[in-house]
Design a protein around this motif. Structure first.
Motif, PDB file in Angstrom:
ATOM      1  N   ARG A  31       0.829  -1.217   0.000  1.00 25.15           N
ATOM      2  CA  ARG A  31       0.000   0.000   0.000  1.00 25.15           C
ATOM      3  C   ARG A  31       0.858   1.259   0.000  1.00 25.15           C
ATOM      4  N   SER A 373      -2.302   0.644   7.620  1.00 23.12           N
ATOM      5  CA  SER A 373      -2.262   1.533   6.455  1.00 23.12           C
ATOM      6  C   SER A 373      -3.489   2.460   6.460  1.00 23.12           C
ATOM      7  N   ARG A 448      -8.493  -3.164  -2.807  1.00 27.16           N
ATOM      8  CA  ARG A 448      -7.712  -3.940  -3.766  1.00 27.16           C
ATOM      9  C   ARG A 448      -8.479  -4.084  -5.069  1.00 27.16           C
TER      10      ARG A 448
END
Ligand SMILES: Cc1cc2nc3c(=O)[nH]c(=O)nc-3n(C[C@H](O)[C@H](O)[C@H](O)COP(=O)(O)OP(=O)(O)OC[C@H]3O[C@@H](n4cnc5c(N)ncnc54)[C@H](O)[C@@H]3O)c2cc1C
Length: 448
Positions: A31, A373, A448
């Protein structure tokens, strides 16, 4: 200590280069987030690790079933959807093992180490970390992935921070033997019910009298003591072989020594009991005794395990050992995002959460990476959807209704939304179609 606001300018620290910490670091990197990964080996070793490699498997070399009918297989499908890195690497190191994902532990650890070392967004620091409270005071995000054998100083700091002595249990490793000296006139190759390749496992067949003598020897053998102040608490899913022997005549025979699905070619019938041997390396130099975790003294392991038919002349290359494993009382101190309730900049992952086993460590490492993240990008951390495997694990982990919070691997029983009958009958198609909806929801959330 008071919680302080998160400082997003500081790169996160991941403490522990085991299964969970490595997966978290690779997820952050995927990420675009740089992190520091701290691993104390080789300067300071744990009681169970023997190498300096990252993601070392300390005992069995099996990641369990890949069959989607089984809970562990369903979990793997979910991890694939989420882009789990260690699972991909594990498949590159696969050894014969029937429906189970069995791997060459040295190759796996080497590949994970190389991947981490080559990743420009991960800085690997080979140092022991014992500075938890000071780092949290700066507002830095810390992912604690130090596993069941967390160094004493860090465990002490964590206990003080959580205001709780934590939990523990005793767990043991199984011996690994050299393949030289195996008597192939007695030992035969066959996978149970012929699942997988015919040579995936070797089997040592017992006649009834041999089994009884073996059990008697196990019961009489000397064991290493545990800490005087501790109770001998065990993980029920992975009991030492001498403990199984102690629980009754049939316990081993209905557990790791079960002969079902095997036919001894010498007699043409099912043996009374059988020890299974699983490959340890691609060169076929070593095998492990499946389900033989033990705290027998080393000399006793030589003597008693030589009573296994066909293993009379083999040498033990690595003895089984017992270890005290620590974990936090997650229902009291954690959130279903893996954050610590009172210190949300601290994420705890891996076996330290009390979720047991290699696959739980990898799964929670993946979620830790995703949530770290999200926090560092100013988003809310994610609670995985209830119908996903990860969601079920998180709900289990924080459930205040446990009589006693005991280490537990992912299992269908955690999927509380499933009607009892479906869970019991393992209606794989139904479970999978529900889980797939949850995965779609989760994929959107993880971006994703
Ligand atoms: C003896 C034993 C046998 C086990 N057998 C099995 C099994 O057969 N199958 C199974 O599925 N699970 C097994 N487990 C349980 C569990 O799956 C493994 O422990 C798994 O490796 C846990 O992953 P983790 O990432 O949480 O911790 P680990 O993989 O143990 O990684 C933690 C890392 O943190 C490092 N570390 C610790 N303290 C510090 C510090 N202060 N600073 C820096 N680094 C630190 C350690 O060196 C280690 O590399 C076993 C556990 C033990 C202890």
């Amino acid at each position: 200590m008071q919680a302080v606001p998160l400082d997003r300018s500081l790169p996160p620290l991941i403490i522990g280069g085991g299964l969970s910490g490595c997966e978290a670091a690779l997820q952050l990197s995927a990420r675009g987030i740089a992190s520091e990964l701290w691993e104390m080996r080789p300067a300071v070793m744990t009681e169970a690790h023997v190498s300096e490699g990252l993601a070392e498997l300390v005992c069995s070399n099996s990641f369990k079933s890949e069959d989607p009918v089984r809970a562990q297989g369903l979990l793997k499908l979910e991890l694939d959807k989420l882009g789990c890195r260690l699972l991909q690497i594990a498949r590159e190191c696969r050894l014969p093992g029937g429906a189970a994902l069995v791997l060459d532990r040295e190759q796996f650890s080497a590949k994970v180490t190389n991947t981490i070392e080559a990743d420009p967004l991960v800085t690997l620091r080979r140092e022991r970390f014992e500075d938890l409270q000071a780092q949290l005071a700066t507002g830095r995000l810390v992912i604690l992935a130090t596993g069941p054998l967390t160094s004493d100083g860090l465990w002490q700091q964590l206990s003080e921070l959580l205001g709780d002595g934590g939990c523990y249990f005793y767990d043991a490793t199984s011996p690994v033997i050299s393949t030289k000296g195996i008597n192939h006139d007695v030992v035969f190759s066959q996978s149970r019910y012929d699942k997988g390749g015919g040579d995936d496992y070797l089997n040592c067949p017992f006649e009834k009298d041999e089994y009884e003598a073996f059990r008697a020897a196990l019961l009489a053998a000397e064991v290493y003591p545990i800490n005087a102040a501790d109770k001998y608490l065990l993980f029920e899913g992975c009991l030492p072989i001498e403990e199984l022997a102690n629980r009754g005549e049939g316990t081993m025979r209905h557990g790791c020594l079960k002969p079902k699905g095997l036919v001894d070619p010498r007699t043409g019938r099912m043996p009374y009991a059988a020890v299974q041997l699983r490959w340890e390396d691609a060169f076929q130099n070593a095998m492990s005794l499946v389900g033989f975790q033990t705290r027998l003294r080393f000399g006793e392991q030589d003597r008693v395990f030589a009573m296994i038919p066909g293993l009379e002349q083999v040498k033990i290359m690595r003895y089984g050992r017992m270890h005290r494993n620590s974990y936090v009382e997650a229902p009291k101190v954690m959130l279903p995002t893996l954050q610590v309730r009172e210190h949300p900049n601290l994420i705890i992952t891996g076996q330290l959460t009390g979720l047991e086993g290699y696959m739980s460590a990898i799964s929670t490492g993946l979620l830790a990476g995703i949530n770290a993240s999200r926090l560092l990008s100013g988003n809310e951390p994610q609670i995985p959807p209830e119908k996903s495997c990860l969601g079920a694990m998180m709900q289990f982990m924080v459930n205040p209704g446990h009589k006693e919070y005991r280490p537990t691997a992912f299992q269908y029983g955690m999927l509380k939304w499933l009607p009892e009958k479906v869970r019991r009958d393992r209606k794989a198609d139904l479970i999978r179609s529900e889980a797939e909806n949850a995965w779609l929801e989760m994929e959107l959330l993880v971006g994703r």
